[in-house]
Scaffold this motif. Structure first.
Motif, PDB file in Angstrom:
ATOM      1  N   UNK A 104       2.789  -8.514  -2.010  1.00 24.07           N
ATOM      2  CA  UNK A 104       3.513  -7.546  -1.185  1.00 24.07           C
ATOM      3  C   UNK A 104       2.669  -7.215   0.040  1.00 24.07           C
ATOM      4  N   UNK A 105       3.312  -7.187   1.194  1.00 18.53           N
ATOM      5  CA  UNK A 105       2.618  -6.959   2.457  1.00 18.53           C
ATOM      6  C   UNK A 105       3.057  -5.631   3.064  1.00 18.53           C
ATOM      7  N   UNK A 106       2.185  -5.056   3.876  1.00 22.48           N
ATOM      8  CA  UNK A 106       2.532  -3.901   4.696  1.00 22.48           C
ATOM      9  C   UNK A 106       1.910  -4.089   6.071  1.00 22.48           C
ATOM     10  N   UNK A 107       2.759  -4.045   7.092  1.00 19.19           N
ATOM     11  CA  UNK A 107       2.300  -4.273   8.461  1.00 19.19           C
ATOM     12  C   UNK A 107       1.580  -5.619   8.554  1.00 19.19           C
ATOM     13  N   UNK A 108       2.118  -6.613   7.810  1.00 22.62           N
ATOM     14  CA  UNK A 108       1.585  -7.976   7.760  1.00 22.62           C
ATOM     15  C   UNK A 108       0.151  -8.019   7.248  1.00 22.62           C
ATOM     16  N   UNK A 109      -0.200  -7.062   6.389  1.00 21.81           N
ATOM     17  CA  UNK A 109      -1.474  -7.064   5.683  1.00 21.81           C
ATOM     18  C   UNK A 109      -1.185  -7.041   4.184  1.00 21.81           C
ATOM     19  N   UNK A 110      -2.066  -7.668   3.419  1.00 21.61           N
ATOM     20  CA  UNK A 110      -1.858  -7.722   1.975  1.00 21.61           C
ATOM     21  C   UNK A 110      -1.997  -6.325   1.392  1.00 21.61           C
ATOM     22  N   UNK A 111      -0.922  -5.833   0.782  1.00 19.30           N
ATOM     23  CA  UNK A 111      -0.938  -4.515   0.153  1.00 19.30           C
ATOM     24  C   UNK A 111      -1.422  -4.618  -1.287  1.00 19.30           C
ATOM     25  N   UNK A 112      -0.734  -5.404  -2.100  1.00 18.48           N
ATOM     26  CA  UNK A 112      -1.158  -5.647  -3.474  1.00 18.48           C
ATOM     27  C   UNK A 112      -0.561  -6.972  -3.935  1.00 18.48           C
ATOM     28  N   UNK A 227      -4.651  -7.496  -7.910  1.00 15.78           N
ATOM     29  CA  UNK A 227      -5.367  -6.773  -6.859  1.00 15.78           C
ATOM     30  C   UNK A 227      -4.565  -5.531  -6.512  1.00 15.78           C
ATOM     31  N   UNK A 228      -5.105  -4.364  -6.832  1.00 15.96           N
ATOM     32  CA  UNK A 228      -4.403  -3.111  -6.549  1.00 15.96           C
ATOM     33  C   UNK A 228      -4.485  -2.776  -5.062  1.00 15.96           C
ATOM     34  N   UNK A 229      -3.570  -1.946  -4.620  1.00 17.86           N
ATOM     35  CA  UNK A 229      -3.521  -1.552  -3.209  1.00 17.86           C
ATOM     36  C   UNK A 229      -4.648  -0.571  -2.900  1.00 17.86           C
ATOM     37  N   UNK A 230      -5.200  -0.676  -1.696  1.00 22.47           N
ATOM     38  CA  UNK A 230      -6.211   0.279  -1.249  1.00 22.47           C
ATOM     39  C   UNK A 230      -5.557   1.634  -0.990  1.00 22.47           C
ATOM     40  N   UNK A 231      -6.327   2.694  -1.208  1.00 18.78           N
ATOM     41  CA  UNK A 231      -5.764   4.045  -1.137  1.00 18.78           C
ATOM     42  C   UNK A 231      -5.186   4.359   0.238  1.00 18.78           C
ATOM     43  N   UNK A 232      -5.932   4.050   1.326  1.00 18.03           N
ATOM     44  CA  UNK A 232      -5.460   4.387   2.667  1.00 18.03           C
ATOM     45  C   UNK A 232      -4.237   3.548   3.057  1.00 18.03           C
ATOM     46  N   UNK A 233      -4.243   2.259   2.677  1.00 20.39           N
ATOM     47  CA  UNK A 233      -3.112   1.392   3.010  1.00 20.39           C
ATOM     48  C   UNK A 233      -1.875   1.790   2.207  1.00 20.39           C
ATOM     49  N   UNK A 234      -2.064   2.174   0.948  1.00 19.35           N
ATOM     50  CA  UNK A 234      -0.931   2.607   0.128  1.00 19.35           C
ATOM     51  C   UNK A 234      -0.338   3.911   0.664  1.00 19.35           C
ATOM     52  N   UNK A 235      -1.194   4.816   1.137  1.00 20.77           N
ATOM     53  CA  UNK A 235      -0.710   6.077   1.705  1.00 20.77           C
ATOM     54  C   UNK A 235       0.126   5.835   2.950  1.00 20.77           C
ATOM     55  N   UNK A 236      -0.314   4.889   3.787  1.00 21.77           N
ATOM     56  CA  UNK A 236       0.457   4.568   4.990  1.00 21.77           C
ATOM     57  C   UNK A 236       1.766   3.864   4.640  1.00 21.77           C
ATOM     58  N   UNK A 237       1.758   3.022   3.602  1.00 22.64           N
ATOM     59  CA  UNK A 237       2.963   2.278   3.225  1.00 22.64           C
ATOM     60  C   UNK A 237       4.018   3.185   2.607  1.00 22.64           C
ATOM     61  N   UNK A 238       3.605   4.235   1.919  1.00 24.78           N
ATOM     62  CA  UNK A 238       4.543   5.124   1.242  1.00 24.78           C
ATOM     63  C   UNK A 238       4.843   6.388   2.032  1.00 24.78           C
TER      64      UNK A 238
END
Length: 304
Positions: A104-112, A227-238
């Protein structure tokens, strides 16, 4: 040397506008990618996942030298080029046979991402019967305590909710509910996926009799790497847009059953100022009047 910049055409403007952030996002596109080595099990699985995700899916039938857990740059390249936020990569190696990697990607970066191995499989083509229509959203069922307690299983559940989400809808038409996808967590590392079509049959009353028939695909997954999502990237994605946030009402809450509960604050009650019915017995009397009344009552009792 000056370089002339060509004006953007209408098609280019629509392309960039479609990629801009929106309050209501477009349905997520999934890339179905074959790795450098695959097996027949993996090929059938990718084909069936593409059929269930259409029309919001792109199927790359050619093999690609891609290793999701080792090379994230290639994943981001695929995502950016095709404007896709979901990916499924199928590989088959000696150490990890019949392997599916869900990304799964967010802003074309690997989220998890997480890796599932197919231990047993039954493809859609092996089961005879009716199939679901293209673009139909399934009913998802998740069984097992691991989906609520284990972080990896929670991520898997969240991914499949994204994968089969499709267009946003405000209501559900039961006649349009064509198939059901059931996920059962037998343990923290064992997940079973089953797919059924919904058959509405006559029951003699207004409400039809609902039956489930096997449609496929059926998979027995084993959870491998994650690979779990990083905290800052997950906060921005949600993050929820301001336009979609409901205004908070003071002292009003909604419980788990959807019932609205309110709290009312009552000020200090001054009972001595309340207007009561004008009765003779409720009037205030002086102390002399009360003494005189008591003496009269005693005299009447003595005469009796």
């Amino acid at each position: 040397m000056l370089r002339t910049v060509k004006p953007k055409t209408a098609r280019t403007k629509r392309f960039f506008k479609n990629r801009e952030s929106k309050v209501h996002e477009n349905p997520k596109t999934a890339l179905i990618v074959h790795g450098s080595t695959t097996s027949q099990v993996v090929t059938d699985a990718l084909k069936d996942l593409y059929a269930m995700k259409r029309p919001n899916a792109i199927h790359f039938t050619k093999k690609n030298e891609i290793k999701p857990f080792e090379d994230e740059e290639k994943l981001e390249f695929f995502s950016n080029k095709n404007d896709a936020s979901l990916m499924v990569v199928g590989t088959h190696l000696k150490k990890r046979p019949h392997n599916l990697t869900f990304i799964r990607m967010f802003n074309h970066q690997v989220l998890d991402m997480f890796e599932l191995g197919v231990e047993k499989s039954t493809s859609m083509s092996q089961i005879k019967g009716t199939k679901c229509s293209v673009g139909m959203k399934p009913l998802l069922v998740f069984n097992g305590e691991a989906f609520d307690s284990n972080p990896t299983c929670q991520s898997i559940k969240n991914y499949f909710l994204d994968f089969f989400n499709g267009d946003a809808s405000d209501a559900v038409n039961l006649n349009g509910l064509e198939y059901v996808v059931s996920f059962t967590a037998l343990s923290e590392t064992k997940i079973v996926m089953r797919t059924y079509t919904v058959q509405m049959k006559k029951s003699g009353v207004k409400t039809p009799r609902v039956e489930l028939e096997e449609m496929g695909p059926h998979y027995d997954f084993v959870v491998r790497r994650a690979n779990a999502a990083k905290a800052d990237l997950w906060k921005a994605a949600t993050k929820v847009p301001t336009e979609l946030k409901k205004p908070k009402v003071k002292n009003v809450n909604v419980d788990e059953m959807g019932d609205k509960l309110g709290r009312i604050h009552v000020g200090q009650q001054e009972l001595h100022k309340i207007q009561t019915r004008k009765m003779k017995g409720l009037k205030k009397r002086a102390a002399d009047d009360s003494d005189e009344e008591e003496s009269t009552n005693k005299k009447q009792k003595s005469d009796d």
